[in-house]
Design a protein around this motif. Structure first.
Motif, PDB file in Angstrom:
ATOM      1  N   ARG A  42       0.844  -1.193   0.000  1.00 48.55           N
ATOM      2  CA  ARG A  42       0.000   0.000   0.000  1.00 48.55           C
ATOM      3  C   ARG A  42       0.880   1.244   0.000  1.00 48.55           C
ATOM      4  NH1 ARG A  42      -3.895   1.940   5.030  1.00 48.55           N
ATOM      5  NH2 ARG A  42      -4.581   3.905   4.077  1.00 48.55           N
ATOM      6  N   ARG A  43       0.341   2.314  -0.607  1.00 48.06           N
ATOM      7  CA  ARG A  43       1.026   3.606  -0.575  1.00 48.06           C
ATOM      8  C   ARG A  43       0.136   4.622   0.152  1.00 48.06           C
ATOM      9  NH1 ARG A  43       5.270   3.733  -4.646  1.00 48.06           N
ATOM     10  NH2 ARG A  43       5.458   5.980  -4.292  1.00 48.06           N
ATOM     11  N   ILE A  44       0.766   5.441   0.990  1.00 50.41           N
ATOM     12  CA  ILE A  44       0.082   6.566   1.618  1.00 50.41           C
ATOM     13  C   ILE A  44       0.742   7.827   1.078  1.00 50.41           C
ATOM     14  CG2 ILE A  44      -0.386   7.777   3.785  1.00 50.41           C
ATOM     15  CD1 ILE A  44      -0.485   5.107   5.190  1.00 50.41           C
ATOM     16  N   ASP A  45      -0.005   8.598   0.287  1.00 56.47           N
ATOM     17  CA  ASP A  45       0.542   9.760  -0.425  1.00 56.47           C
ATOM     18  C   ASP A  45       0.227  11.052   0.317  1.00 56.47           C
ATOM     19  OD1 ASP A  45       1.404   8.036  -2.439  1.00 56.47           O
ATOM     20  OD2 ASP A  45      -0.491   8.231  -3.545  1.00 56.47           O
ATOM     21  N   LEU A  46       1.163  11.992   0.187  1.00 55.52           N
ATOM     22  CA  LEU A  46       0.977  13.320   0.772  1.00 55.52           C
ATOM     23  C   LEU A  46       1.545  14.351  -0.194  1.00 55.52           C
ATOM     24  CD1 LEU A  46       0.174  15.035   3.295  1.00 55.52           C
ATOM     25  CD2 LEU A  46       2.579  14.822   4.017  1.00 55.52           C
ATOM     26  N   VAL A  47       0.688  15.239  -0.681  1.00 57.71           N
ATOM     27  CA  VAL A  47       1.153  16.345  -1.520  1.00 57.71           C
ATOM     28  C   VAL A  47       1.722  17.421  -0.604  1.00 57.71           C
ATOM     29  CG1 VAL A  47       0.498  18.113  -3.187  1.00 57.71           C
ATOM     30  CG2 VAL A  47      -0.568  15.848  -3.292  1.00 57.71           C
ATOM     31  N   VAL A  48       3.009  17.674  -0.737  1.00 62.12           N
ATOM     32  CA  VAL A  48       3.685  18.603   0.167  1.00 62.12           C
ATOM     33  C   VAL A  48       3.556  20.012  -0.399  1.00 62.12           C
ATOM     34  CG1 VAL A  48       5.820  19.100   1.413  1.00 62.12           C
ATOM     35  CG2 VAL A  48       5.255  16.742   0.817  1.00 62.12           C
ATOM     36  N   ASP A  49       2.420  20.634  -0.089  1.00 59.09           N
ATOM     37  CA  ASP A  49       2.161  21.992  -0.583  1.00 59.09           C
ATOM     38  C   ASP A  49       2.486  23.005   0.513  1.00 59.09           C
ATOM     39  OD1 ASP A  49       0.110  21.684   1.233  1.00 59.09           O
ATOM     40  OD2 ASP A  49      -1.439  21.402  -0.291  1.00 59.09           O
ATOM     41  N   ASP A  50       2.152  24.266   0.265  1.00 53.42           N
ATOM     42  CA  ASP A  50       2.492  25.328   1.215  1.00 53.42           C
ATOM     43  C   ASP A  50       1.809  25.118   2.562  1.00 53.42           C
ATOM     44  OD1 ASP A  50       4.092  26.488  -0.659  1.00 53.42           O
ATOM     45  OD2 ASP A  50       2.605  27.976  -1.315  1.00 53.42           O
ATOM     46  N   GLN A  51       0.576  24.630   2.529  1.00 56.55           N
ATOM     47  CA  GLN A  51      -0.136  24.411   3.787  1.00 56.55           C
ATOM     48  C   GLN A  51       0.532  23.315   4.625  1.00 56.55           C
ATOM     49  OE1 GLN A  51      -2.725  26.202   5.065  1.00 56.55           O
ATOM     50  NE2 GLN A  51      -2.323  24.982   6.907  1.00 56.55           N
ATOM     51  N   VAL A  52       0.952  22.264   3.950  1.00 62.11           N
ATOM     52  CA  VAL A  52       1.657  21.186   4.649  1.00 62.11           C
ATOM     53  C   VAL A  52       2.961  21.694   5.232  1.00 62.11           C
ATOM     54  CG1 VAL A  52       2.872  18.992   4.347  1.00 62.11           C
ATOM     55  CG2 VAL A  52       0.597  19.314   3.346  1.00 62.11           C
ATOM     56  N   ARG A  53       3.691  22.518   4.449  1.00 61.61           N
ATOM     57  CA  ARG A  53       4.962  23.062   4.937  1.00 61.61           C
ATOM     58  C   ARG A  53       4.740  23.950   6.156  1.00 61.61           C
ATOM     59  NH1 ARG A  53       9.220  23.290   0.629  1.00 61.61           N
ATOM     60  NH2 ARG A  53       8.419  22.124  -1.141  1.00 61.61           N
ATOM     61  N   GLN A  54       3.665  24.734   6.128  1.00 67.45           N
ATOM     62  CA  GLN A  54       3.389  25.615   7.259  1.00 67.45           C
ATOM     63  C   GLN A  54       3.056  24.809   8.516  1.00 67.45           C
ATOM     64  OE1 GLN A  54       0.345  28.526   6.470  1.00 67.45           O
ATOM     65  NE2 GLN A  54       0.293  29.266   8.587  1.00 67.45           N
ATOM     66  N   THR A  55       2.204  23.807   8.339  1.00 68.93           N
ATOM     67  CA  THR A  55       1.873  22.949   9.478  1.00 68.93           C
ATOM     68  C   THR A  55       3.123  22.245  10.002  1.00 68.93           C
ATOM     69  OG1 THR A  55      -0.332  22.569   8.576  1.00 68.93           O
ATOM     70  CG2 THR A  55       0.462  21.003  10.230  1.00 68.93           C
TER      71      THR A  55
END
Length: 958
Positions: free
Chosen positions: A872-885
């Motif tokens: 299984r893969r668990i994906d995460l798009v590392v966008d600006d919101q993720v970087r801020q969090t």
């Protein structure tokens, strides 16, 4: 009633009558034991002298009369008898075939041998007619007796020879307080004729006082306090115990603590002394080819030396062998050599080489063969004096260890008699012989008459003192439940018309010993424990203590189960718990008791106790104190937001999981010990590393031939990957991290299958997204690559790590972290919740590192790719919101580290198959106290940001 003193006076009167006409008339007195003989001799000496008086025992007199006529035969020692039984079992074991080679079988048969030797042929035939193994037992016994008869003699032979020579006894013979006599003893005594009997009392006297305490430990403390008072009144005192475990040890320790001299049988056999344990454990290494843990237990028992006479750094050698993955056998050479050459630090290599040389020599010594027992005796003596204690070092040992060393050397010299038997001279047999000898060697403590006599109830006949204490008189201890013999069970004994004692006879003998103890003094103090705190159960007074309890309560029909409700007006003293008794007693026996009572009353002037009180009070308070992990203001704490210190995402994950564990493991570099022999199958972290390294090696090998966009891995890639995996498997085996060979074979096949399927899954995934492989094990902040920088509200944090795999398409970067475990702890990761509770921090860091390495601003999708157990893969798009969090979470965690906040945060669930946090639960007793403390302290203001994140998944801003 004949008391101890009365019996002595009666004996003196009998001897006086015998010597009235001739003071030099010879008189022989047969006492029940050596202790009784000494007591009688001293009483006679104080009442007219001991001229021409011999005070001895039945067996000792038989030895004097019978031994000369048995020459040139020699005494059949335990080793000789056991040797004969081994030979008989080896030739025709019969019903013992399945257990003939087990040392316990020989030991049991050797113990039964004297009982069988006491029987005549007719009685032996009765036993032989019983069901198996009785027939083979008698047959083997007769074979053993015949084998020993020509060259050896035992107690039965001595008694038989003495019976034929009773005419040599001069003068009168007095049989003093006889107990149960064996058949051979009885025939010898009957042959003497004209015996004058001083018989023991048969009725059970009443004890003067009874003490009962919460358990055996408190019982002994109370008795020792009472004894100290008696000694102050210049009284002679004896303390007899109903059961050796635990009373022999408890009494010895308590009397030592109060500074009272004792005499009697020792509380520990020679086999339990450090000198003996070390040597026996060294010899036992031969069985499994020098197991690592057994070796260091042997070396550490007393502080052994190497073959050059130098003291061994046991702790350091143990640590080095553990790091090298040594378990046993050839590992001492192969794995140690591999570790020394590839992994050992330069400062550790000399010690590791010394360890390797020592174990090589030791394995060679333990693999030797010997032509005869004299050779193995000389070898064992040299080994003991070289590794354990030579003459010079023996002189510096404590007296108990000196005695143990002398006993071992005597036992080693004694095995030379086995050259006259059929026993082959092997180290295994030497070990068995020494174990039997040393386990039965119970050294005597002190000289009889000096201080307090402490011994078992069986030594009561013949004693005479002012005050007698009998401890351990609970029903489960005395008489307890006598165990039946597997070789000569009670069903057979009851058919022998008293030739062998039955279980009922053994119980009656216990009663007679108690009668003798109660009759040995005008003042008798009996005691028993009300319970067993170790097994959390209640205890009842012994059936033989009931007459005393009935007399003291005035209730003739008092039942054992109702003793606690009886109205005792005098003579029965109840001791409370240890704390309660210590607070109320007027007599503190030891310095420790004085100090505890003073501390309880808060009048003890002691800085250590004051500090202990401070620790307890702080941990019980709701405040977050230094004893709870608050190191605020302590020097040397890293501030990752304002320094060049570098930290990895996994280290911060460790902090989020348990700040205390992070502090101990990461900042103090203290880690739980992992013994290689405990590894059954390859650990999860090693399995993950194995797969990561294989994929990395594949990428390096084909660095210029990696698959292009959407292109598959080829058969060449696959073959190379499996070949690399096989080579790496050998490396892991040499390191000792793969566990049991059979389990590893199964697991390795699964790993190879996983690696092969990973290429298939990766082919499908890259074909779907059109990605090409760009890198594997992308390092940052290590291996010469600079760290990445994470801007946080409180500054910036430098991070290091390694991304497992980086792929690239025309419009996106893909970063993959390969996981071989379960997805259970990753299920909370969502696009809106990228780093839940600060526990999973790798993906954003890897995304930033990949962008920097590729020199691109393309968007990044970071993924956990689960293989081996799950797909299984668990994906995460590392966008600006993720970087801020992400930056907010990193800020909270690094702020808490800089502030010195390291509380224990135990797991929510209890441990079952494994310990989840060895730093919170180092003793395996659970997390209850820590959970209560964390719940009470989590609301403190200084922990507010940290607890908001770790408990509520919220990032609070300053």
């Amino acid at each position: 009633m004949i008391t101890g003193q009365t019996a002595l006076e009666q004996l003196c009167a009998v001897v006086g009558d015998l010597k009235r006409d001739d003071p030099l008339a010879p008189v022989t007195i047969l006492a029940p034991s050596n202790i009784a003989a000494i007591t009688a001799r001293r009483a006679l000496a104080s009442r007219g002298g001991v001229a021409a008086i011999q005070v001895t025992t039945v067996n000792r007199l038989a030895e004097q009369l019978g031994a000369p006529s048995l020459a040139p035969r020699r005494p059949a020692t335990r080793a000789v008898t056991a040797s004969a039984w081994r030979a008989a079992l080896a030739a025709a074991p019969g019903a013992f075939a399945e257990v003939a080679d087990h040392p316990a079988t020989v030991a049991a048969l050797t113990r039964a041998h004297p009982q069988l030797r006491d029987l005549d042929d007719q009685t032996l035939d009765v036993i032989a007619s019983e069901p198996a193994p009785a027939g083979d037992l008698v047959r083997l016994h007769r074979e053993v007796s015949a084998a020993l008869e020509g060259s050896w003699f035992d107690t039965a032979d001595l008694l038989e020879s003495a019976t034929a020579n009773v005419a040599a006894i001069e003068g009168a013979v007095v049989l003093y307080l006889p107990g149960r006599l064996d058949n051979c003893q009885r025939r010898f005594v009957d042959a003497i004729g004209g015996l004058i009997l001083v018989a023991p009392t048969e009725n059970l006297p009443i004890a003067t006082r009874v003490i009962h305490a919460s358990d055996s430990d408190d019982e002994v403390r109370c008795v020792v306090r009472d004894v100290v008072i008696r000694l102050g009144q210049q009284e002679s005192v004896a303390v007899l115990y109903a059961d050796r475990t635990p009373y022999a040890r408890l009494l010895a320790e308590q009397f030592h603590d109060v500074g009272v001299t004792i005499n009697g049988p020792g509380s520990r056999p020679v086999s339990e002394r450090g000198t003996a344990r070390s040597f026996l454990d060294l010899l036992a290494l031969v069985e499994n080819d020098v197991p690592r843990s057994d070796l260091f237990r042997a070396l550490g028992a007393i502080g052994a030396r190497n073959f050059a006479g130098e003291f061994i750094p046991v702790a350091r050698w143990e640590r080095l062998s553990r790091a090298a993955g040594v378990v046993r056998g050839d590992h001492w050479d192969g794995r140690l050599s591999s570790w020394i050459s590839s992994e050992a630090r330069s400062g550790d290599r000399p010690a590791a080489q010394a360890l390797q040389a020592f174990t090589l020599r030791l394995r060679n010594e333990l693999s030797r063969s010997f032509d005869d027992w004299r050779a193995i005796s000389d070898w064992g003596t040299e080994l003991f004096e070289t590794l354990i204690a030579d003459e010079t070092r023996q002189s510096k040992l404590p007296p108990e260890e000196q005695h143990a060393a002398r006993t071992i050397l005597l036992a080693l010299r004694g095995v030379t008699v086995l050259d006259d038997t059929a026993t082959p001279p092997t180290i295994d047999t030497l070990l068995s012989v020494l174990q039997v000898d040393l386990e039965s060697a119970l050294p005597r403590v002190g000289r009889f008459g000096d201080g307090v006599y402490v011994g078992p109830l069986a030594t009561a006949p013949g004693l005479a003192v002012d005050t007698m204490y009998v401890v351990g008189l609970s029903e489960d201890l005395y008489p307890g439940s006598p165990s039946d013999s597997a070789l000569l069970p009670d069903r057979i004994r009851r058919k022998l018309n008293g030739e062998l004692p039955t279980l009922a006879d053994k119980v009656e003998l216990q009663r007679q010993h108690l009668v003798a103890a109660f009759a040995a003094a005008p003042t008798v103090v009996a005691s028993f424990p009300r319970g067993d705190l170790r097994q959390t159960r209640e205890r009842l007074p012994s059936r033989w203590l009931l007459p005393t309890l009935r007399a003291l309560s005035g209730e003739p029909g008092l039942a054992a189960t109702q003793w606690a409700e009886a109205p005792f007006h005098y003579g029965v003293e109840a001791a409370g718990s240890f704390a309660g008794e210590l607070e109320t007693t007027e007599h503190q026996a030891t310095e420790q008791e004085w100090r505890v009572r003073a501390a309880r009353a808060d009048v003890l002037d002691d800085s250590i106790t004051d500090h202990a009180r401070s620790v307890v009070a702080a941990r019980e308070s709701p405040q977050f104190t230094r004893f709870d992990g608050n190191l605020a203001g302590a020097p040397g704490l890293p501030d990752y937001r304002a320094s060049d210190h570098v930290i990895s995402p996994t280290a911060l994950e460790r902090f989020a999981g348990c700040p205390h564990a992070f502090f101990v493991e990461r900042l103090l570099s203290v880690k739980p010990i992992e013994n290689p022999e405990d590894i059954v199958s390859i650990p999860a972290n090693e399995l993950g590393t194995f797969i990561h390294e294989c994929m990395d090696d594949l990428a390096k090998k084909f660095a210029d031939e990696l698959p292009g966009p959407g292109q598959p891995w080829t058969g060449i890639h696959r073959d190379a990957l499996l070949e690399l995996a096989e080579k790496k498997a050998l490396q892991y085996e040499h390191r000792g991290v793969t566990g049991h060979q059979r389990l590893w074979a199964i697991e390795k096949a699964k790993i190879l299958s996983t690696l092969s399927s990973m290429l298939d899954v990766d082919n499908d995934w890259r074909a779907q997204v059109g990605a090409e492989v760009k890198a594997a094990e992308l390092a940052f902040g290590m291996d010469g690559s600079p760290p990445i920088e994470i801007s946080v509200p409180g500054g910036r944090v430098l991070m290091r790590g390694s991304a497992d795999k980086v792929d690239l398409t025309s419009d996106r970067v893909y970063v993959t972290d390969i996981k071989t475990g379960s997805t259970r702890r990753f299920k909370d990761i969502k696009q809106h919740n990228p780093v839940p509770f600060g526990a999973k921090l790798q993906l954003p860091a890897y995304a930033i590192a990949a962008q920097r390495a590729l020199g691109t601003d393309l968007p990044v999708t970071a993924s956990y790719w689960f293989v081996h157990k799950e797909d299984r893969r668990i994906d995460l798009v590392v966008d600006d919101q993720v970087r801020q969090t992400y930056a907010g979470v990193i800020d909270v965690l690094t702020e808490a580290i800089a502030a010195g906040h390291f509380p224990n945060i135990p797991p929510a669930g209890d441990d079952f198959a494994f310990v989840q946090c060895a730093f919170c639960n180092p003793d395996g007793l659970g997390y209850g106290a820590l959970r209560r403390a964390w719940n009470a302290k989590a609301a403190q203001p200084e922990l507010s940001r940290l607890t908001a994140l770790l408990l509520n998944n919220e990032v609070k801003h300053d």
